[in-house]
Design a protein around this motif. Structure first.
Motif, mmCIF file in Angstrom:
data_model
loop_
_atom_site.group_PDB
_atom_site.id
_atom_site.type_symbol
_atom_site.label_atom_id
_atom_site.label_comp_id
_atom_site.label_asym_id
_atom_site.label_seq_id
_atom_site.Cartn_x
_atom_site.Cartn_y
_atom_site.Cartn_z
ATOM 1 N N LEU A 113 0.842 -1.199 0.000
ATOM 2 C CA LEU A 113 0.000 0.000 0.000
ATOM 3 C C LEU A 113 0.878 1.251 0.000
ATOM 4 O O LEU A 113 1.838 1.331 0.773
ATOM 5 C CB LEU A 113 -0.885 -0.016 1.250
ATOM 6 C CG LEU A 113 -2.111 0.890 1.242
ATOM 7 C CD1 LEU A 113 -3.138 0.383 0.247
ATOM 8 C CD2 LEU A 113 -2.717 0.936 2.627
ATOM 9 N N ILE A 114 0.575 2.194 -0.869
ATOM 10 C CA ILE A 114 1.240 3.502 -0.851
ATOM 11 C C ILE A 114 0.165 4.574 -0.767
ATOM 12 O O ILE A 114 -0.752 4.615 -1.594
ATOM 13 C CB ILE A 114 2.114 3.726 -2.101
ATOM 14 C CG1 ILE A 114 3.329 2.789 -2.078
ATOM 15 C CG2 ILE A 114 2.577 5.169 -2.167
ATOM 16 C CD1 ILE A 114 4.342 3.047 -3.177
ATOM 17 N N GLN A 115 0.292 5.407 0.250
ATOM 18 C CA GLN A 115 -0.639 6.526 0.395
ATOM 19 C C GLN A 115 -0.040 7.730 -0.327
ATOM 20 O O GLN A 115 1.115 8.090 -0.082
ATOM 21 C CB GLN A 115 -0.858 6.849 1.878
ATOM 22 C CG GLN A 115 -1.902 7.940 2.108
ATOM 23 C CD GLN A 115 -2.140 8.207 3.588
ATOM 24 O OE1 GLN A 115 -1.489 7.611 4.441
ATOM 25 N NE2 GLN A 115 -3.071 9.086 3.889
ATOM 26 N N ILE A 116 -0.831 8.324 -1.206
ATOM 27 C CA ILE A 116 -0.364 9.493 -1.954
ATOM 28 C C ILE A 116 -1.003 10.736 -1.357
ATOM 29 O O ILE A 116 -2.224 10.910 -1.416
ATOM 30 C CB ILE A 116 -0.714 9.365 -3.444
ATOM 31 C CG1 ILE A 116 -0.014 8.135 -4.036
ATOM 32 C CG2 ILE A 116 -0.313 10.617 -4.209
ATOM 33 C CD1 ILE A 116 -0.449 7.807 -5.438
ATOM 34 N N ILE A 117 -0.164 11.555 -0.752
ATOM 35 C CA ILE A 117 -0.653 12.792 -0.132
ATOM 36 C C ILE A 117 -0.487 13.912 -1.142
ATOM 37 O O ILE A 117 0.606 14.108 -1.700
ATOM 38 C CB ILE A 117 0.141 13.095 1.154
ATOM 39 C CG1 ILE A 117 0.031 11.912 2.120
ATOM 40 C CG2 ILE A 117 -0.365 14.374 1.812
ATOM 41 C CD1 ILE A 117 0.986 11.993 3.291
ATOM 42 N N THR A 125 5.263 22.474 6.246
ATOM 43 C CA THR A 125 4.552 21.962 7.420
ATOM 44 C C THR A 125 3.318 22.796 7.751
ATOM 45 O O THR A 125 2.523 22.400 8.597
ATOM 46 C CB THR A 125 5.488 21.938 8.631
ATOM 47 O OG1 THR A 125 6.059 23.249 8.800
ATOM 48 C CG2 THR A 125 6.605 20.928 8.433
ATOM 49 N N SER A 126 3.165 23.928 7.078
ATOM 50 C CA SER A 126 1.986 24.761 7.347
ATOM 51 C C SER A 126 0.752 24.247 6.598
ATOM 52 O O SER A 126 -0.367 24.675 6.873
ATOM 53 C CB SER A 126 2.256 26.209 6.942
ATOM 54 O OG SER A 126 2.472 26.291 5.547
ATOM 55 N N SER A 127 0.990 23.358 5.646
ATOM 56 C CA SER A 127 -0.138 22.849 4.860
ATOM 57 C C SER A 127 -1.050 22.013 5.744
ATOM 58 O O SER A 127 -0.595 21.175 6.529
ATOM 59 C CB SER A 127 0.379 21.999 3.696
ATOM 60 O OG SER A 127 1.184 22.778 2.859
ATOM 61 N N ILE A 128 -2.346 22.265 5.621
ATOM 62 C CA ILE A 128 -3.331 21.484 6.381
ATOM 63 C C ILE A 128 -4.410 20.989 5.418
ATOM 64 O O ILE A 128 -4.520 21.461 4.292
ATOM 65 C CB ILE A 128 -3.976 22.313 7.523
ATOM 66 C CG1 ILE A 128 -4.640 23.573 6.941
ATOM 67 C CG2 ILE A 128 -2.947 22.660 8.579
ATOM 68 C CD1 ILE A 128 -5.447 24.351 7.967
ATOM 69 N N ASN A 129 -5.198 20.069 5.920
ATOM 70 C CA ASN A 129 -6.303 19.501 5.141
ATOM 71 C C ASN A 129 -5.840 18.978 3.784
ATOM 72 O O ASN A 129 -6.462 19.217 2.751
ATOM 73 C CB ASN A 129 -7.406 20.544 4.928
ATOM 74 C CG ASN A 129 -8.078 20.925 6.230
ATOM 75 O OD1 ASN A 129 -8.212 20.083 7.136
ATOM 76 N ND2 ASN A 129 -8.493 22.175 6.339
ATOM 77 N N LEU A 130 -4.716 18.298 3.797
ATOM 78 C CA LEU A 130 -4.195 17.737 2.551
ATOM 79 C C LEU A 130 -5.002 16.503 2.161
ATOM 80 O O LEU A 130 -5.252 15.629 2.987
ATOM 81 C CB LEU A 130 -2.720 17.357 2.715
ATOM 82 C CG LEU A 130 -1.756 18.514 2.947
ATOM 83 C CD1 LEU A 130 -0.349 17.982 3.228
ATOM 84 C CD2 LEU A 130 -1.725 19.446 1.752
ATOM 85 N N LYS A 131 -5.383 16.471 0.920
ATOM 86 C CA LYS A 131 -6.098 15.291 0.429
ATOM 87 C C LYS A 131 -5.098 14.152 0.252
ATOM 88 O O LYS A 131 -3.920 14.382 0.016
ATOM 89 C CB LYS A 131 -6.761 15.590 -0.909
ATOM 90 C CG LYS A 131 -7.871 16.609 -0.833
ATOM 91 C CD LYS A 131 -8.573 16.737 -2.176
ATOM 92 C CE LYS A 131 -7.648 17.253 -3.252
ATOM 93 N NZ LYS A 131 -8.322 17.455 -4.540
ATOM 94 N N SER A 132 -5.601 12.966 0.355
ATOM 95 C CA SER A 132 -4.737 11.814 0.092
ATOM 96 C C SER A 132 -5.570 10.669 -0.454
ATOM 97 O O SER A 132 -6.793 10.659 -0.320
ATOM 98 C CB SER A 132 -3.996 11.373 1.359
ATOM 99 O OG SER A 132 -4.883 10.767 2.268
ATOM 100 N N GLN A 133 -4.900 9.746 -1.083
ATOM 101 C CA GLN A 133 -5.575 8.563 -1.592
ATOM 102 C C GLN A 133 -4.639 7.359 -1.468
ATOM 103 O O GLN A 133 -3.424 7.510 -1.438
ATOM 104 C CB GLN A 133 -5.996 8.759 -3.047
ATOM 105 C CG GLN A 133 -4.834 8.816 -4.031
ATOM 106 C CD GLN A 133 -5.304 9.040 -5.462
ATOM 107 O OE1 GLN A 133 -5.492 10.178 -5.893
ATOM 108 N NE2 GLN A 133 -5.478 7.943 -6.188
ATOM 109 N N TYR A 134 -5.261 6.204 -1.382
ATOM 110 C CA TYR A 134 -4.477 4.985 -1.253
ATOM 111 C C TYR A 134 -4.344 4.321 -2.615
ATOM 112 O O TYR A 134 -5.289 4.275 -3.398
ATOM 113 C CB TYR A 134 -5.144 4.015 -0.284
ATOM 114 C CG TYR A 134 -5.099 4.468 1.159
ATOM 115 C CD1 TYR A 134 -3.952 4.276 1.912
ATOM 116 C CD2 TYR A 134 -6.200 5.082 1.748
ATOM 117 C CE1 TYR A 134 -3.899 4.693 3.234
ATOM 118 C CE2 TYR A 134 -6.153 5.503 3.071
ATOM 119 C CZ TYR A 134 -5.007 5.305 3.805
ATOM 120 O OH TYR A 134 -4.959 5.719 5.101
#
Length: 697
Positions: A113-117, A125-134
């Motif tokens: 499994l690789i999670q892609i952020i 590091t200030s980035s928030i609410n980053l979408k991600s998918q597996y």
């Protein structure tokens, strides 16, 4: 493509976090570390983060050193690894940044499994609410499914369109990303044994040449695939032609006729007017039209010779005509109903086929999602569980269930079971419809035969009512035979004409295919190809000279277009390896030209030259190179610092290339200083690893 940062995080059994972070800049990055400091750990973890560990010989975390998954030493104290994860921030040529997150050791998440952020997860590091998918890898569909398959996703992210190839069994396969990356990432253990070493074996021969051709984006590479496709189409056409000719001959011969003018192999100028069908009589052949004309004349002669004594139609004959007419009407109604039913069933058959295709597509998508969950993706983190479209990320608000409904949506397993049942039910319906269609068609044939039979009977009855009763039985039999013969010839004439028209179509296609194949075969390299090949060859020889290649005169080296490999007097330039037998043979023959071989260090110089020249030529001619090179311990075989210096200087001044060189420099400051002497200090970034790369975070 470029790397921004690598981060490896390990947690020991005391729940303490350890690891390492390494930032990269766009140009040359020198990762300096003493032996046993963890250079290989760094290189292998980076390769693993990309899912490319097949380059170093295996799949999964088996390719990684034990320090990342079992235990490591920290200031003389052994730490047991409880869990570990690697992160890699990657940027594509459009400036889009993603971060790959992959477990090395985990009790919950599978290494497939690789999670892609979506975003700069490490460097911003200030980035928030980053979408991600597996996504998953090293499992069926990972190179095809762009939503869930990691390699398919990465190919799309990198803006590549990897071509299809023919494997050694003639089946179509893909040029996989792992093959391409083997020309970009060179690890030290086996990577310096060939110009492009460590290409995973996918059953395709001459893969080095194919990778080089793809990186240079040669027309001949694409043409080879097109040529294969055209040749395959021509083979299918030849087979279709042969089958048609066989069918025609069988049909004609079944009617005691002969045919000439068609061959079993297609021709480019097939003319149906030159096809001769007739009745053979010894060496002579009576043409088809003459055969039919003779039959008609014979029929006419019989009719003329019949006595035309009229008599009143007997009552029983009139009754028989009425009965036959009634039966004819019944048959025509049945014929119409049967034909309509066939059309209805065929329409439903097509609709259910479409439905089945849709169900199978949904089922496949759900099973791939199930695979992600099985490998450890949190089901609640998947987009569809959040009410978002996986593609556009917009809210899904067209749910059929009423907002105030107490009904629960189906779980993933329930959905798969439901779709599986739907698939079985739909297939069962399709099979039933198919049987019904076949049954109705058989019934329609029977009805048609009955219609023909009663129609002929009716015609005969109507003739009988006008004729005398003194018709000879012999004449009646001859008339029946003649009618059947004429009817059969008419039918076969229509069928043969249709098939001859099809042969004309195939002949035209065959001519075009032959023309295209000849064109592609004649011009294996286009003008653009020659420009790229010459650019690559010139770059290669210039770099070889710059890096100090001495085993032969570089001006005598030829990069052959067919293989894209360097040759000297028709011998591929390789490392000189003399087994005792080879040495003895050379000594006895006195004919071996030692200039055709390179010493070990000279061969490594050629590999540097080859890989860097591939980038330079590709970059200058809009090829497919990703603009990234990683060399792990390139100073093999006691390489001179002067050569290393020239190689680093080349990498630091090559525009658009991000290069990473991991090296120990003999654990010697003077060797390092000599290796980077003359380089602009702003032209590269030095990362000096601590005594052990894994430290406390």
């Amino acid at each position: 493509m470029k790397f921004n940062q690598l981060f490896v995080k390990l947690t020991d059994i005391q729940n303490q976090d350890y690891g390492y972070k390494i930032k990269f800049k766009p140009g040359l990055n020198i990762i300096r570390g003493d032996n046993s400091s963890g250079k290989s750990t760094f290189v292998n973890s980076l390769i693993y983060a990309l899912g490319m560990e097949e380059i170093i010989g295996s799949k999964g975390n088996a390719a990684l050193p034990y320090a990342l998954k079992d235990r490591f030493d920290l200031n003389g104290s052994e730490k047991r690894v409880l869990s570990s994860t690697v992160y890699l921030e990657v940027e594509n040529k459009l400036g889009k940044v993603i971060t790959l997150k992959r477990a090395i050791k985990s009790a919950d998440v599978n290494t497939k499994l690789i999670q892609i952020i979506d975003g700069a997860y490490l460097t911003d590091t200030s980035s928030i609410n980053l979408k991600s998918q597996y996504t998953f890898l090293h499992d069926g569909g990972s190179a095809q499914d762009k939503q869930r398959g990691f390699f398919a996703y990465l190919e799309q992210f990198l803006g590549l369109d990897l071509p299809s190839l023919s494997d050694n069994k003639g089946k179509e396969t893909k040029l996989y990303l792992q093959s391409v990356f083997s020309a970009l990432i060179v690890e030290q253990k086996r990577g310096w044994t060939d110009y492009i070493a460590n290409i995973p074996y996918y059953g395709v021969s001459a893969m080095r040449e194919k990778v080089a051709s793809y990186l240079l984006d040669l027309d001949s590479f694409r043409n080879a695939k097109t040529l294969n496709e055209l040749q395959s189409q021509r083979s299918s056409l030849i087979s279709e032609w042969s089958e048609l000719v066989t069918e025609i001959k069988i049909e004609v011969e079944n009617k005691y006729l002969s045919i000439s003018g068609i061959n079993k192999v297609p021709s480019v100028d097939f003319d149906p007017r030159l096809v001769m069908i007739g009745e053979r009589n010894g060496a002579d052949v009576l043409p088809f039209e003459s055969v039919k004309a003779n039959l008609r004349n014979e029929m006419h002669e019989i009719i003329q010779n019949e006595k035309s004594q009229l008599s009143e139609a007997p009552y029983v004959l009139v009754q028989k005509i009425e009965t036959t007419q009634n039966r004819m009407e019944e048959l025509l109604v049945m014929q119409s109903m049967c034909g309509s039913q066939i059309k209805i069933n065929e329409s439903q058959f097509g609709q259910y086929l479409g439905s089945l295709e849709s169900i199978e597509k949904d089922l496949k998508a759900n099973k791939l999602t199930e695979k992600l969950v099985k490998f450890g993706a949190d089901e609640s983190d998947l987009d569809f569980a959040k009410g978002k479209c996986h593609t556009c990320m917009n809210p899904i608000d067209d749910i059929l269930i009423s907002p105030d409904s107490v009904a629960m949506p189906m779980s993933l397993d329930e959905n798969i079971t439901h779709l599986d049942n739907q698939k079985k039910m739909t297939k069962s319906i399709i099979e039933g419809l198919d049987k019904n269609i076949e049954r109705d068609k058989a019934q329609l044939l029977t009805i048609n035969r009955e219609v023909i039979k009663f129609r002929k009977e009716l015609v005969s009855l109507k003739k009988d009512i006008k004729s005398t009763n003194s018709v000879k039985e012999t004449d009646v039999r001859r008339k029946i035979n003649l009618e059947n013969r004429l009817s059969g010839l008419t039918e076969i004439e229509e069928r043969v004409e249709n098939k001859l028209e099809k042969l004309v179509e195939l002949s035209t296609i065959y001519k075009n295919l032959n023309g295209n194949i000849a064109s592609l075969s004649k011009y294996s390299f286009t003008q653009s190809d020659w420009k790229k090949i010459n650019s690559f060859s010139n770059e290669f020889k210039q770099l070889a000279a710059k890096f100090g290649y001495r085993s032969a005169d570089v001006n005598e080296i030829e990069v052959k277009p067919d293989t894209l490999l360097p040759y000297l007097k028709d011998l591929e330039l390789r490392e000189r390896v003399d087994t005792p037998t080879e040495a003895a043979n050379k000594k006895n023959s006195n004919s071996a030209d030692i200039k055709s071989d390179s010493s070990a260090s000279d061969f490594v110089r050629l590999i540097w030259s080859y890989l860097i020249a591939l980038y330079k030529a590709s970059n200058s001619t809009n090829g497919n190179h990703l603009g990234l090179i990683l060399f792990d311990e390139p100073a093999q075989h006691s390489m001179s610092t002067r050569s290393v210096n020239k190689m680093l200087d080349t990498l630091s001044t090559t525009q658009g290339l991000q290069s990473i060189v991991a090296a120990s420099f003999d654990e010697n400051d003077e060797t390092y200083a000599a290796s980077v002497a003359g380089l602009n200090t702003n032209s590269f970034k030095l990362e000096y690893l601590p005594r052990k790369v894994i430290t406390k975070l």
